[in-house]
Design a protein around this motif. Structure first.
Motif, mmCIF file in Angstrom:
data_model
loop_
_atom_site.group_PDB
_atom_site.id
_atom_site.type_symbol
_atom_site.label_atom_id
_atom_site.label_comp_id
_atom_site.label_asym_id
_atom_site.label_seq_id
_atom_site.Cartn_x
_atom_site.Cartn_y
_atom_site.Cartn_z
ATOM 1 N N GLY A 193 0.813 -1.205 0.000
ATOM 2 C CA GLY A 193 0.000 0.000 0.000
ATOM 3 C C GLY A 193 0.835 1.238 0.000
ATOM 4 O O GLY A 193 0.316 2.337 -0.040
ATOM 5 N N GLY A 194 2.168 1.153 0.050
ATOM 6 C CA GLY A 194 3.011 2.335 0.006
ATOM 7 C C GLY A 194 3.000 2.950 -1.369
ATOM 8 O O GLY A 194 2.499 2.389 -2.326
ATOM 9 N N GLY A 195 3.583 4.167 -1.558
ATOM 10 C CA GLY A 195 3.595 4.845 -2.848
ATOM 11 C C GLY A 195 4.995 5.241 -3.242
ATOM 12 O O GLY A 195 5.917 5.311 -2.431
ATOM 13 N N VAL A 196 5.185 5.529 -4.521
ATOM 14 C CA VAL A 196 6.498 5.911 -5.015
ATOM 15 C C VAL A 196 6.527 7.307 -5.619
ATOM 16 O O VAL A 196 7.591 7.867 -5.827
ATOM 17 N N PHE A 197 5.350 7.885 -5.953
ATOM 18 C CA PHE A 197 5.301 9.219 -6.538
ATOM 19 C C PHE A 197 4.454 10.107 -5.624
ATOM 20 O O PHE A 197 3.276 9.834 -5.434
ATOM 21 N N ALA A 198 5.006 11.153 -5.045
ATOM 22 C CA ALA A 198 4.258 12.032 -4.145
ATOM 23 C C ALA A 198 4.943 13.372 -4.044
ATOM 24 O O ALA A 198 6.145 13.489 -4.313
ATOM 25 N N ALA A 199 4.113 14.429 -3.642
ATOM 26 C CA ALA A 199 4.624 15.776 -3.360
ATOM 27 C C ALA A 199 3.817 16.353 -2.219
ATOM 28 O O ALA A 199 2.657 16.007 -2.029
ATOM 29 N N THR A 200 4.429 17.232 -1.433
ATOM 30 C CA THR A 200 3.698 17.873 -0.333
ATOM 31 C C THR A 200 3.401 19.326 -0.692
ATOM 32 O O THR A 200 4.076 19.918 -1.541
ATOM 33 N N TYR A 201 2.376 19.915 -0.016
ATOM 34 C CA TYR A 201 1.990 21.300 -0.304
ATOM 35 C C TYR A 201 1.497 21.942 0.990
ATOM 36 O O TYR A 201 1.206 21.279 1.989
ATOM 37 N N SER A 202 1.367 23.245 0.960
ATOM 38 C CA SER A 202 0.719 24.014 2.035
ATOM 39 C C SER A 202 0.059 25.232 1.421
ATOM 40 O O SER A 202 0.525 25.744 0.391
ATOM 41 N N MET A 203 -1.011 25.680 2.041
ATOM 42 C CA MET A 203 -1.694 26.902 1.593
ATOM 43 C C MET A 203 -2.206 27.634 2.830
ATOM 44 O O MET A 203 -2.739 27.010 3.759
ATOM 45 N N SER A 204 -2.057 28.944 2.833
ATOM 46 C CA SER A 204 -2.488 29.747 3.984
ATOM 47 C C SER A 204 -2.861 31.145 3.509
ATOM 48 O O SER A 204 -2.411 31.595 2.447
ATOM 49 N N GLY A 205 -3.675 31.819 4.339
ATOM 50 C CA GLY A 205 -4.107 33.177 4.012
ATOM 51 C C GLY A 205 -5.592 33.231 3.710
ATOM 52 O O GLY A 205 -6.373 32.361 4.132
ATOM 53 N N ASN A 206 -5.994 34.242 2.979
ATOM 54 C CA ASN A 206 -7.408 34.425 2.628
ATOM 55 C C ASN A 206 -7.888 33.265 1.772
ATOM 56 O O ASN A 206 -7.183 32.816 0.867
ATOM 57 N N THR A 207 -9.072 32.780 2.063
ATOM 58 C CA THR A 207 -9.576 31.593 1.347
ATOM 59 C C THR A 207 -9.752 31.844 -0.137
ATOM 60 O O THR A 207 -9.712 30.902 -0.940
ATOM 61 N N ALA A 208 -9.972 33.096 -0.531
ATOM 62 C CA ALA A 208 -10.156 33.374 -1.958
ATOM 63 C C ALA A 208 -8.839 33.329 -2.717
ATOM 64 O O ALA A 208 -8.811 32.931 -3.884
ATOM 65 N N ALA A 209 -7.745 33.705 -2.094
ATOM 66 C CA ALA A 209 -6.444 33.713 -2.779
ATOM 67 C C ALA A 209 -5.339 33.418 -1.782
ATOM 68 O O ALA A 209 -4.554 34.293 -1.409
ATOM 69 N N PRO A 210 -5.231 32.183 -1.330
ATOM 70 C CA PRO A 210 -4.208 31.857 -0.337
ATOM 71 C C PRO A 210 -2.831 31.734 -0.998
ATOM 72 O O PRO A 210 -2.695 31.562 -2.212
ATOM 73 N N GLU A 211 -1.805 31.815 -0.179
ATOM 74 C CA GLU A 211 -0.457 31.544 -0.653
ATOM 75 C C GLU A 211 -0.246 30.023 -0.680
ATOM 76 O O GLU A 211 -0.561 29.328 0.277
ATOM 77 N N ILE A 212 0.294 29.520 -1.805
ATOM 78 C CA ILE A 212 0.471 28.079 -2.002
ATOM 79 C C ILE A 212 1.951 27.781 -2.213
ATOM 80 O O ILE A 212 2.638 28.475 -2.959
ATOM 81 N N SER A 213 2.382 26.751 -1.549
ATOM 82 C CA SER A 213 3.761 26.280 -1.776
ATOM 83 C C SER A 213 3.737 24.773 -1.947
ATOM 84 O O SER A 213 2.935 24.081 -1.316
ATOM 85 N N VAL A 214 4.641 24.255 -2.825
ATOM 86 C CA VAL A 214 4.730 22.827 -3.122
ATOM 87 C C VAL A 214 6.178 22.382 -2.905
ATOM 88 O O VAL A 214 7.115 23.085 -3.300
ATOM 89 N N ASN A 215 6.366 21.197 -2.293
ATOM 90 C CA ASN A 215 7.695 20.645 -2.060
ATOM 91 C C ASN A 215 7.946 19.532 -3.071
ATOM 92 O O ASN A 215 7.524 18.394 -2.860
#
Length: 846
Positions: A801-823
């Protein structure tokens, strides 16, 4: 030739024995001294007599009918007899009555006059049956026997002109000074103006007659046939008591004048008082003294305390204060009153026989407990009272609120209404508090600012009545907090109420309306149970923006409310958007709701159709909730259930065959299409909702936020699918906790053939902010397949059940236009999602 005769200490009673014509002198016990001068003609005939007499001390008793008894300290009288002894003149006769003094002037003369013309003669017809008066001729009816009737003809009229007769004329005037009013009957002969004498001596007492003047003129053939030509009198009184209408209180310490004639007495007072009232003017006229029934015309002007003015008009037969329900002792202020009374003088006098008019100005008027146990003060009131009505109007302050008032009272039993009231004023926040009208919906949480108010009320003689209230709310601010609505000042608005009451208690508000220029329109009626308790409100219309309902609110005896409504629409969005109301475990009003509406608005633009909502709330919160509706273009069913558990918590479920339509209706997410929705959870005593939301078989289209996230993760092909038929997902599971205005997401996950996602974090509903992080799993089906391969899967992922392809992200701020970052460093990291795919697999097996 002249002859002078003097005498000393002669008793008049001696003269009574010398000549029968002088018999009336027998009771005169008064020594007289004086001189008499005679002038005679050459033939020895007396042609002039002059006399001067003094006397006293002693007494004089006038004979009947002019009975009077005078104790004389001294007297002096002078006069003359001239005109051939046909005229007697007395000038300045003085009597000292041991305090009171009397001055008399009189003239007695005989003159030749023609007799009064005779009355026309008539013939008198008499018969066995009747007597009638006819003309000078008598014509018996044909066929009638003359023997049964006879005619008494008038005596023959004399021929020639009438012969003159000798007539006695008497005129004179008398002045009295310093006579005690209580002793006036002793000095006023009973036969002189008997009717005025009787009224004055019975209705005036105390005080002093400082001066009195009597004038009279008489004529007649003999002294026994004298007829009164003129009689007048004037008394100046000081400190007198006047009994003008028994049993009304007497006027005391009266200074003024009393005038009389044979048929009337007039009292004009310029000083005096009654109770604490000062008499500024009083006129009392007693008329018809020469008739069997007399009448009185009274005009009193007084000023002084309002309490005493009301005490005055509360006496029999008026009883005005009692009829108005006013206790004079509860009043204050100053009064200027003008009272007019006209009535027949009878021993028993009903009020309907009294013509009464009272005009009063009340200054600084106050009345304790005037309305709703609130005091009336600072009144400037005009009042007019008659035998049948009372009318009053002016300004005052009710519990400190300036008002203008009008009051009309009908005393006649057959005239309705008995009472009519009109009150108007501008009532601000402090005024509503002072009047006790600061309860919902009139309290500061709902109403701020001045309100022009007009109240009218009618009360019948049986105690039943109606009232109407008209208000102008344009200058005030109106708020309905649960609906997040308000009317600002300067926007037109009005509220009107009509109702009825009986026995002093409010029974019904038969009609009320509230209409504003910015969308509110409420109309209905209100019913009351015993003791004025609210029982039922029936709404004919409740319109506010998207709400259009009709229904009822029933107040139960235990304080709970039952609300039932139906209509074209109900806007629940303001209620749902008030997130701050959640999370506070405060006692609330118990109620039950039963709402059926064609459209139930649940967000700014979203709605459910054919909604049937039932709910029960106790003092600790909602316990039973049931919602059935349809949504979406296909009319998919939506259900919501909330039921209590044994431990006091609640269980809730939400289901729908069109998850996308539900999310769009509640403005949660616009880009999800189709899907089956299942939500289940609990709500505790802390008012915190905990549960899981599951959506299966759905697509996501457009979704700019997701497209941006995928683009930043450098996943080609997948963002483009959002612009077509959408990105397909098999399952989404979202564990959540909703506490007040904050939603916490833990281990949320979604997957489809192309993509898998996880998320955790918080969403602030109050501040519209987001703070999430998670994982993106591209080509989810391939990753899942690799993780499930025997032997190889373990080597690649570390476990099944493990995976080999993945990326992490985060988003914060106003719900209409939050700041998004991807690792991107997480891409191709073996074993990174050990538990992620197990969760997906477990979900996929369900």
């Amino acid at each position: 030739m002249t002859l002078d005769v003097g005498f000393h200490a002669v008793q008049p009673s001696i003269l009574a024995t010398l000549d029968p014509r002088l018999k009336d002198l027998k009771d005169a016990d008064l020594p007289l001294s004086g001189a008499i001068g005679l002038r005679l003609t050459t033939g020895g005939v007396i042609e002039h007599i002059a006399f001067s007499i003094t006397g006293g001390p002693g007494s004089i008793i006038l004979p009947a009918p002019d009975v009077a008894h005078y104790n004389v300290r001294q007297m002096a009288i002078a006069g003359e007899i001239d005109e051939g002894l046909r005229r007697l003149t007395v000038k300045g006769a003085e009597l000292d009555l041991g305090g009171p003094k009397m001055v008399l002037n009189a003239v007695l003369e005989r003159r030749q006059t023609l007799p009064d013309p005779p009355k026309p003669s008539v013939a008198v017809v008499t018969s066995a049956k009747q007597t009638s008066v006819t003309g000078k001729r008598y014509h018996p009816q044909p066929g009638k026997s003359r023997s049964r009737s006879k005619v008494a003809l008038p005596p023959p009229e004399p021929f020639g002109p009438p012969m003159p007769v000798e007539t006695l004329f008497i005129s004179g005037d008398t002045a009295l000074t310093d006579v005690p009013i209580n002793a006036l009957r002793d000095y006023w002969p009973t036969g002189v103006a008997p009717n005025p004498r009787d009224w004055i001596t019975h209705h005036l007492s105390a005080g002093v007659v400082t001066s009195a003047h009597f004038a009279a003129a008489l004529h007649g053939i003999t002294p026994l046939t004298l007829a009164l030509d003129n009689l007048s009198g004037l008394l100046a009184v000081k400190g007198a008591t006047v009994d003008y209408l028994t049993p009304m209180p007497r006027l005391r310490d009266v200074d003024g004048r009393v005038m009389f004639a044979p048929d009337r007495v007039d009292v004009l007072a310029v000083a005096g008082g009654v109770y604490g009232l000062k008499l500024t003017e009083a006129k009392v006229a007693v008329l018809g003294l020469d008739k069997p029934v007399q009448s009185a015309d009274i005009d009193l002007a007084v000023e002084g305390p309002v309490t005493d003015a009301l005490r005055l008009i509360d006496n029999n037969p008026l009883n005005y204060a009692s009829k108005l329900g006013i206790n004079p002792s509860q009043t204050g202020g100053k009064a200027e009153a003008h009272i007019k009374l006209m009535f027949p003088l009878r021993s028993s006098l009903p009020l309907d026989k009294v013509i009464v008019s009272t005009d009063a100005m009340l200054k600084g008027f106050s009345l304790k407990g005037a309305v709703f146990d609130r005091d009336l003060s600072d009144g400037m009131v005009n009042m007019r009272v008659t035998a049948t009505t009372l009318e009053t109007g002016g300004t005052a302050a009710l519990a400190g609120v300036p008002i203008r008032l009008e009051w009309r009272e009908n005393f006649s039993p057959g005239v309705e209404p008995r009472s009519h009231y009109q009150v108007n004023g501008k009532i601000d926040d402090a005024g509503r508090h002072g009047l006790g009208f600061d309860f919902p919906p009139l309290g500061p949480e709902s109403l701020l600012g001045p309100v022009q108010t007009d109240l009218s009320a009618n009360i019948n003689h049986d105690g039943r009545g109606t009232f109407a209230v008209r208000t102008d709310l344009s200058a005030a601010e109106i708020r309905i907090p649960p609906m997040n609505w308000k009317k600002p000042p300067a926007v037109t608005a009005s509220a009107n109420v009509e109702g009825r009451f009986a026995g002093g208690a409010l029974k019904e508000l038969s009609r009320f309306t509230v209409v504003t220029g910015n969308g509110l329109d409420v109309r209905g009626k209100l019913g009351l149970a015993e003791a004025g308790r609210l029982w039922r409100i029936d709404f004919d219309r409740i319109r506010l923006n998207r709400t259009d309902l009709r229904g009822s609110v029933i107040a139960e005896p235990d304080g709970a409310f039952a609300i039932k409504a139906t209509g074209a629409g109900f806007d629940a969005f303001p209620l749902l958007s008030d997130h701050t109301a959640k999370g506070a475990n405060t006692a609330v009003t118990p109620l039950s709701l039963n709402l059926t509406t064609d459209r139930l608005w649940v967000s700014k633009e979203g709605f459910l159709d054919k909604a049937r909502f039932k709910a029960t709330r106790t003092g600790q919160g909602w316990k039973h909730v049931s919602l059935d509706a349809v949504t979406g273009t296909n009319g998919s069913d939506v259900t919501l259930r909330l039921a209590p558990k044994a431990d006091g918590a609640g269980e809730f479920t939400i289901t729908s065959a069109d998850a996308g339509a539900v999310l769009r209706a509640f403005d949660i997410y616009d880009n999800l299409i189709d899907g089956k929705l299942d939500v289940a959870g609990t709500v505790g005593s802390d008012d915190v909702y905990r549960g899981n939301a599951t959506i299966t078989e759905f697509r996501v289209i457009k979704a700019p936020l997701l497209a941006k996230l995928l683009t930043m993760a450098a996943l080609t092909g997948i963002p483009e699918s959002l612009t077509g038929d959408g990105l397909y997902f098999t399952t989404m599971v979202l564990p959540f906790t909703w506490d007040s205005d904050k939603i916490t997401v833990a281990e949320a996950r979604a997957h489809g053939l192309s993509l898998g996602l996880t998320a955790k974090g918080e969403v602030s509903l109050e501040h519209d902010t987001i703070n999430l992080e998670g994982t993106i799993v591209p080509i989810y089906s391939l990753n899942s397949l690799l993780g499930n391969l025997p032997l190889l899967g373990g080597l690649l992922t570390g476990e099944k059940g493990g995976g080999v392809f993945a990326a992490t992200y985060s988003m914060s701020g106003n719900t209409a236009a939050p700041e998004i970052s991807v690792n991107p460093l997480a891409v191709l990291t073996p074993g990174f999602l050990r538990r992620l795919f197990n969760l997906f697999d477990e979900t996929g097996k369900k």
